[in-house]
Scaffold this active site. Structure first.
Site, PDB file in Angstrom:
ATOM      1  N   HIS A  57      -1.543  21.326  15.349  1.00 10.12           N
ATOM      2  CA  HIS A  57      -0.707  20.331  14.682  1.00 10.12           C
ATOM      3  C   HIS A  57      -0.368  20.858  13.289  1.00 10.12           C
ATOM      4  CE1 HIS A  57      -1.816  16.535  17.244  1.00 10.12           C
ATOM      5  NE2 HIS A  57      -1.557  17.590  17.993  1.00 10.12           N
ATOM      6  N   GLU A  59      -0.717  19.637  10.294  1.00  9.75           N
ATOM      7  CA  GLU A  59      -1.742  19.502   9.257  1.00  9.75           C
ATOM      8  C   GLU A  59      -2.869  20.523   9.443  1.00  9.75           C
ATOM      9  OE1 GLU A  59      -0.542  17.125  11.234  1.00  9.75           O
ATOM     10  OE2 GLU A  59      -0.570  15.146  10.295  1.00  9.75           O
ATOM     11  N   CYS A  87      -2.770  12.128  13.022  1.00 12.92           N
ATOM     12  CA  CYS A  87      -3.499  11.661  14.208  1.00 12.92           C
ATOM     13  C   CYS A  87      -4.998  11.755  13.896  1.00 12.92           C
ATOM     14  CB  CYS A  87      -3.134  12.511  15.429  1.00 12.92           C
ATOM     15  SG  CYS A  87      -3.983  14.104  15.534  1.00 12.92           S
ATOM     16  N   CYS A  90      -6.293  15.240  13.055  1.00 14.76           N
ATOM     17  CA  CYS A  90      -5.869  15.766  11.751  1.00 14.76           C
ATOM     18  C   CYS A  90      -6.498  14.974  10.603  1.00 14.76           C
ATOM     19  CB  CYS A  90      -4.351  15.760  11.664  1.00 14.76           C
ATOM     20  SG  CYS A  90      -3.610  16.954  12.806  1.00 14.76           S
TER      21      CYS A  90
END
Lengths: 160, 160
Positions: A57, A59, A87, A90
């Site tokens: 992801h 991040e 999410c 993260c």
């Protein structure tokens, strides 16, 4: 440029990267920046499908890149900008990375509306392990304590 | 060897790796295996402090290594063994990686007892963004929707 305008400038940069990430086919509609002292240390996008990595992801990629760039394993004097509310994976990563502040743009509900499971995962995390959709089973709890005893006994351990 | 004995054998292997990880100074007291069809696809330990990466927990390392090994971004036909109940970051990663089953040994409370923040992070994730210890602030929510619109408009998007 006042401080608020500067914050928005970094977020606009992240939003442009997220849109470009979709258009180029590199991954999902997400990007993140790590900023220290007004300078971008790392800027990354979501690359789950093109790097074969479900943890890639924006991040997570940005935290990893910034730590590599700075040679640290915590980002205490940095801010993180992300185009969407993180999410649970993260957000958990942010608690371990410990940035000074987090700025986000879209919400988990905005993400859910275009098919991303964040809201569902937030709900699941609140459940006990045996009540989750992901089958989880405990084995050998007693035997596992030996690793923790080794940790406590290690005089020169590096905590994190 | 019956099925339960085989599960325990894999978990014992993970526990041995976790203890060895502490003794060698490579990282925290945690290890994880990814297993497919009775074969270990990846085995990894926590390397946060030695790889300068706050996301380098055993489970994240094992998910990444297994996906790289198999050339996939989901582990649908795999089991994951971890020596400790996953922290929120790793549990979130497991929801994205979608293994068949997860086996864990020690609990989040066992981890907290030797100084690991998992239980605290679980509590924080349940709070609204503005009620968390980690300062979080929203900016430019409306502008960020353009990235999601690009995603919805992209005909050949690869979902995950």
């Amino acid at each position: 440029m006042n401080e608020h305008e500067q914050l928005e400038q970094f977020m606009r940069r992240a939003i442009a990267l997220a849109t470009e990430n979709v258009e180029s086919g590199r991954g999902g509609p997400f990007a993140a920046l790590v900023v220290r002292d007004g300078r971008i240390v790392a800027e990354c996008t979501n690359t789950v499908t093109t790097s074969c990595d479900p943890t890639a992801h924006a991040e997570i990629n940005a935290i990893r890149a910034a730590c590599r760039e700075l040679g640290v394993f915590q980002l205490s004097d940095c801010d993180l900008y992300t185009t969407c509310e993180p999410c649970p994976m993260c957000l958990g990563a942010l608690y371990w990375a410990r940035p000074r502040r987090v700025f986000y743009a879209a919400t988990r509900d905005d993400a859910a509306a275009v098919g991303f499971d964040d809201a569902y995962i937030y709900d699941e995390l609140g459940n006990d392990p045996h009540d989750r959709a992901l089958p989880m089973r405990q084995l050998l709890r007693d035997e596992a304590q030996v690793s923790f005893s080794a940790w406590e006994a290690k005089q020169d351990r590096v905590e994190y």
